[in-house]
Write a protein that holds these residues in place. Structure first.
Motif, PDB file in Angstrom:
ATOM      1  N   ALA A 153     120.663 -24.253  12.347  1.00 34.75           N
ATOM      2  CA  ALA A 153     120.336 -25.677  12.319  1.00 34.75           C
ATOM      3  C   ALA A 153     120.839 -26.324  11.035  1.00 34.75           C
ATOM      4  CB  ALA A 153     118.833 -25.866  12.461  1.00 34.75           C
ATOM      5  N   ALA A 154     120.668 -25.633   9.900  1.00 33.27           N
ATOM      6  CA  ALA A 154     121.132 -26.180   8.631  1.00 33.27           C
ATOM      7  C   ALA A 154     122.652 -26.270   8.588  1.00 33.27           C
ATOM      8  CB  ALA A 154     120.616 -25.314   7.477  1.00 33.27           C
ATOM      9  N   ARG A 155     123.306 -25.264   9.111  1.00 31.02           N
ATOM     10  CA  ARG A 155     124.772 -25.234   9.084  1.00 31.02           C
ATOM     11  C   ARG A 155     125.362 -26.340   9.956  1.00 31.02           C
ATOM     12  NH1 ARG A 155     125.178 -20.182   9.869  1.00 31.02           N
ATOM     13  NH2 ARG A 155     125.566 -20.166  12.114  1.00 31.02           N
ATOM     14  N   GLN A 156     124.732 -26.618  11.077  1.00 25.68           N
ATOM     15  CA  GLN A 156     125.252 -27.609  12.018  1.00 25.68           C
ATOM     16  C   GLN A 156     124.590 -28.980  11.860  1.00 25.68           C
ATOM     17  OE1 GLN A 156     124.842 -26.039  15.995  1.00 25.68           O
ATOM     18  NE2 GLN A 156     126.333 -24.410  15.658  1.00 25.68           N
ATOM     19  N   ASP A 157     123.675 -29.114  10.888  1.00 27.76           N
ATOM     20  CA  ASP A 157     122.902 -30.344  10.723  1.00 27.76           C
ATOM     21  C   ASP A 157     122.235 -30.713  12.047  1.00 27.76           C
ATOM     22  OD1 ASP A 157     121.781 -32.451   9.368  1.00 27.76           O
ATOM     23  OD2 ASP A 157     123.517 -33.772   9.582  1.00 27.76           O
ATOM     24  N   ALA A 158     121.616 -29.726  12.677  1.00 29.63           N
ATOM     25  CA  ALA A 158     121.043 -29.878  14.018  1.00 29.63           C
ATOM     26  C   ALA A 158     119.540 -30.108  13.957  1.00 29.63           C
ATOM     27  CB  ALA A 158     121.333 -28.626  14.850  1.00 29.63           C
ATOM     28  N   TRP A 159     119.002 -30.556  15.073  1.00 31.54           N
ATOM     29  CA  TRP A 159     117.555 -30.627  15.260  1.00 31.54           C
ATOM     30  C   TRP A 159     117.060 -29.264  15.734  1.00 31.54           C
ATOM     31  CZ3 TRP A 159     114.313 -34.981  14.757  1.00 31.54           C
ATOM     32  CH2 TRP A 159     114.961 -36.193  14.491  1.00 31.54           C
ATOM     33  N   ILE A 160     115.923 -28.819  15.193  1.00 32.54           N
ATOM     34  CA  ILE A 160     115.215 -27.670  15.757  1.00 32.54           C
ATOM     35  C   ILE A 160     114.160 -28.214  16.714  1.00 32.54           C
ATOM     36  CG2 ILE A 160     113.664 -25.738  15.313  1.00 32.54           C
ATOM     37  CD1 ILE A 160     115.052 -25.176  12.778  1.00 32.54           C
ATOM     38  N   CYS A 161     114.250 -27.820  17.974  1.00 37.13           N
ATOM     39  CA  CYS A 161     113.346 -28.325  19.000  1.00 37.13           C
ATOM     40  C   CYS A 161     112.568 -27.172  19.618  1.00 37.13           C
ATOM     41  CB  CYS A 161     114.125 -29.066  20.084  1.00 37.13           C
ATOM     42  SG  CYS A 161     115.021 -30.518  19.491  1.00 37.13           S
ATOM     43  N   PHE A 162     111.259 -27.239  19.534  1.00 41.28           N
ATOM     44  CA  PHE A 162     110.380 -26.249  20.139  1.00 41.28           C
ATOM     45  C   PHE A 162     109.941 -26.777  21.500  1.00 41.28           C
ATOM     46  CE2 PHE A 162     110.183 -25.449  15.655  1.00 41.28           C
ATOM     47  CZ  PHE A 162     110.024 -24.079  15.524  1.00 41.28           C
ATOM     48  N   ALA A 163     110.166 -25.997  22.543  1.00 37.99           N
ATOM     49  CA  ALA A 163     109.887 -26.448  23.903  1.00 37.99           C
ATOM     50  C   ALA A 163     108.752 -25.642  24.526  1.00 37.99           C
ATOM     51  CB  ALA A 163     111.139 -26.324  24.772  1.00 37.99           C
ATOM     52  N   ASP A 164     108.037 -26.284  25.436  1.00 36.70           N
ATOM     53  CA  ASP A 164     106.978 -25.587  26.171  1.00 36.70           C
ATOM     54  C   ASP A 164     106.566 -26.454  27.352  1.00 36.70           C
ATOM     55  OD1 ASP A 164     105.338 -23.241  26.357  1.00 36.70           O
ATOM     56  OD2 ASP A 164     103.616 -24.481  25.840  1.00 36.70           O
TER      57      ASP A 164
END
Length: 202
Positions: free
Chosen positions: A8-19
């Motif tokens: 996520a840090a490398r790609q400047d991405a969102w971390i999304c937790f799903a359920d």
């Protein structure tokens, strides 16, 4: 989880937790106020198979307001109606999240069989903006989305809704309120004990 945060840090991405979760007409019981010596009675309609299924994402990215993105599915007990989310529903939710967040997504979810079907795996492979990591087995405490459901169900305690539409409206009302409380979504992440996502490298 460490690998997910590095990506996520490398790609400047969102971390999304799903359920996913479900809510029926059977009211969640909780303590309440009543005159001394009088047992409070709440009449509810718990008959039938009405169910509101919810699939949601708790989304985090350093420097951005945390998000709650969700979809609902109403099952009225009619013949031919899906009783819960299927692969196309989850894929549409992920596509909608990507469109809304406008950045790559690192998805973290549990080992539910639905999350590992060939259709889901093919959809993941076809989306270069999506990376997926699985939570350890039997570790709901590591998923902030679980705390969303707990908060939602607690706010529905002793609520006597009588129809499918009323139930769906109540569920959406509680979730919509949480969407405007980024601090609460942050608190759900803090409650997992996980270290926060690292900022993107310059």
């Amino acid at each position: 989880m460490a690998g997910a945060k590095r990506v996520a840090a490398r790609q400047d991405a969102w971390i999304c937790f799903a359920d996913e979760c479900g809510q029926t007409l059977r009211a969640h019981k909780a303590t309440t106020w009543a005159p001394k010596g009088v047992t409070p009675i709440v009449k509810v309609t718990a008959k039938g198979t009405v169910r509101v299924s919810v699939a949601g994402l708790c989304c985090y990215r350093p420097g951005h307001r945390s998000r709650l993105i969700y979809r609902t599915l109403l099952y009225r007990g009619r013949k031919g109606e899906p009783k819960g989310f299927r692969e196309p529903d989850l894929i549409r939710l992920l596509d909608a999240a990507h469109q809304q967040l406008q950045a790559p997504i690192v998805l973290v979810w549990d080992r539910l069989s639905l999350h590992r079907t060939p259709a889901i795996q093919a959809a993941i492979a076809a989306r270069p903006w999506l990376r997926v990591y699985l939570l350890p087995a039997y570790a709901p405490e590591l998923n902030p989305a679980e705390k969303v459901w707990s908060t939602m169900k607690g706010s529905l305690a002793n609520l006597a809704v009588r129809t499918a539409n009323d139930l769906a409206a109540a569920v959406k009302n509680r979730l919509n309120r949480m969407q405007y409380r980024a601090g609460l979504i942050d608190a759900f992440f803090t409650g997992t004990g996980l270290s926060p996502p690292a900022p993107a490298r310059p």
